[in-house]
Design an enzyme around this catalytic site. Structure first.
Site, PDB file in Angstrom:
ATOM      1  N   CYS A  66     116.118  44.942 -36.269  1.00 24.22           N
ATOM      2  CA  CYS A  66     114.838  45.615 -36.457  1.00 24.22           C
ATOM      3  C   CYS A  66     114.508  45.566 -37.776  1.00 24.22           C
ATOM      4  O   CYS A  66     115.008  46.025 -38.726  1.00 24.22           O
ATOM      5  CB  CYS A  66     115.360  47.037 -36.080  1.00 24.22           C
ATOM      6  SG  CYS A  66     113.634  48.146 -36.461  1.00 24.22           S
ATOM      7  N   CYS A  69     113.178  48.345 -39.488  1.00 26.17           N
ATOM      8  CA  CYS A  69     114.557  49.363 -40.158  1.00 26.17           C
ATOM      9  C   CYS A  69     114.914  48.867 -41.387  1.00 26.17           C
ATOM     10  O   CYS A  69     115.206  49.426 -42.317  1.00 26.17           O
ATOM     11  CB  CYS A  69     115.495  49.267 -38.988  1.00 26.17           C
ATOM     12  SG  CYS A  69     115.278  49.845 -37.432  1.00 26.17           S
TER      13      CYS A  69
END
Length: 314
Positions: A66, A69
């Site tokens: 991700c 993230c």
């Protein structure tokens, strides 16, 4: 649910009002990374939940694949150190710990949860910019007394100081990190206007989604471009010298509006209306209305000067 400040033992309000004057966090506490940031997994989750009875836990659910993230995590780590023990940052890799992620109801990442006294207090999803995360934390914790300025604050300070290169570099980085946070693109257009690059600024605004392109912030920048094109240059304004005729007063006000000094510009336009309503076919009033539209109906200056305009006209 009340959150306990581990430094004082006093509850922190989870429902502050905009006028709350929260005490600043102490700057005497010095913490290391290991003091306030931990990796969460099956071996320590129960200990962390138990610890949340005394110290709030900010749970960052993320995954290695991700990218948002990866953008968010350094900000959370920076804030955990800055808040110096007001909360513990626990990082959960949901790919390595899918059972825990499922138990916590994580459906997408990044997912950030604030846990206190064993229960969920609040959460947000997605990689929010630092300024918004600070505002979110501000609902529950007093801000650090000597918090480092956010990137947005650094960019605005640079822009106000005339350092457009620094402001542009910061917004370019923010735009790359948060491509769907369109406020950064509008801010970039403002920087381009300050650099005299009106057409480039128009190009940035034209690429926004329709709802953002037509919103007040973008309209305001577009109006600044138009005002800048209509206004005399700063050198030409200086050449007006002590002239106090209607044309000179109008051009000074228009230059102020183009430079973003809306308060002074609006005051100048209103004063011109009082002294010479007929000037250039009511140009002062028409320009006032353009500025109102650019700022948006709810902007404090729009509200204040609409009232003044109404009183003058009626």
């Amino acid at each position: 649910m009340a959150i306990i400040d581990p430094r004082t033992g006093n509850p922190l309000s989870a429902q502050p009002t905009p006028n709350d004057d929260a005490p600043a966090a102490s700057t005497t506490a010095h913490v290391s990374r290991d003091d306030v940031i931990i990796e969460l997994d099956a071996s320590n989750i129960q200990q962390v939940l138990q610890a949340s009875m005394q110290v709030p836990v900010l749970l960052d659910c993320w995954a290695p694949w991700c990218q948002p993230c990866k953008n968010l995590m350094p900000i959370l780590e920076k804030l955990a150190l800055e808040y110096a023990g007001a909360f513990i940052l626990a990082k959960l890799d949901i790919e390595a710990n899918p059972e825990i992620g499922a138990q916590l109801g994580v459906r997408s990442v990044p997912d950030v949860k604030l846990i206190s006294q064993g229960g969920l207090v609040d959460s947000f999803q997605g990689a929010l910019p630092e300024k918004q995360i600070r505002e979110w934390l501000g609902r529950y914790f007093p801000a650090p007394a000597e918090a480092a300025p956010s990137p947005e604050e650094q960019a605005e300070s640079a822009l106000q100081a005339g350092d457009t290169a620094t402001a542009r570099a910061i917004y370019q980085e923010l735009m790359a990190q948060y491509p769907e946070h369109y406020a950064y693109q509008v801010a970039m257009a403002r920087v381009l206007v300050a650099e005299g690059r009106g057409e480039d600024a128009r190009g940035v605004l034209d690429n926004l989604p329709p709802e953002e392109r037509d919103a007040a912030p973008a309209r305001g920048v577009r109006a600044s471009i138009e005002f800048a094109e209509q206004a005399l240059s700063s050198e030409e304004i200086a050449a007006l010298g002590e002239r106090d005729d209607s044309e000179a007063r109008y051009q000074r006000a228009l230059r102020q509006v183009a430079d973003g000094d809306y308060d002074a510009g609006l005051e100048g336009l209103l004063a011109l209306m009082k002294s010479d309503r007929a000037y250039n076919e009511d140009a002062a009033r028409k320009t006032l209305l353009q500025v109102f539209d650019a700022l948006g109906a709810d902007h404090p200056l729009t509200v204040a000067y609409r009232r003044k305009l109404f009183a003058l006209m009626y």
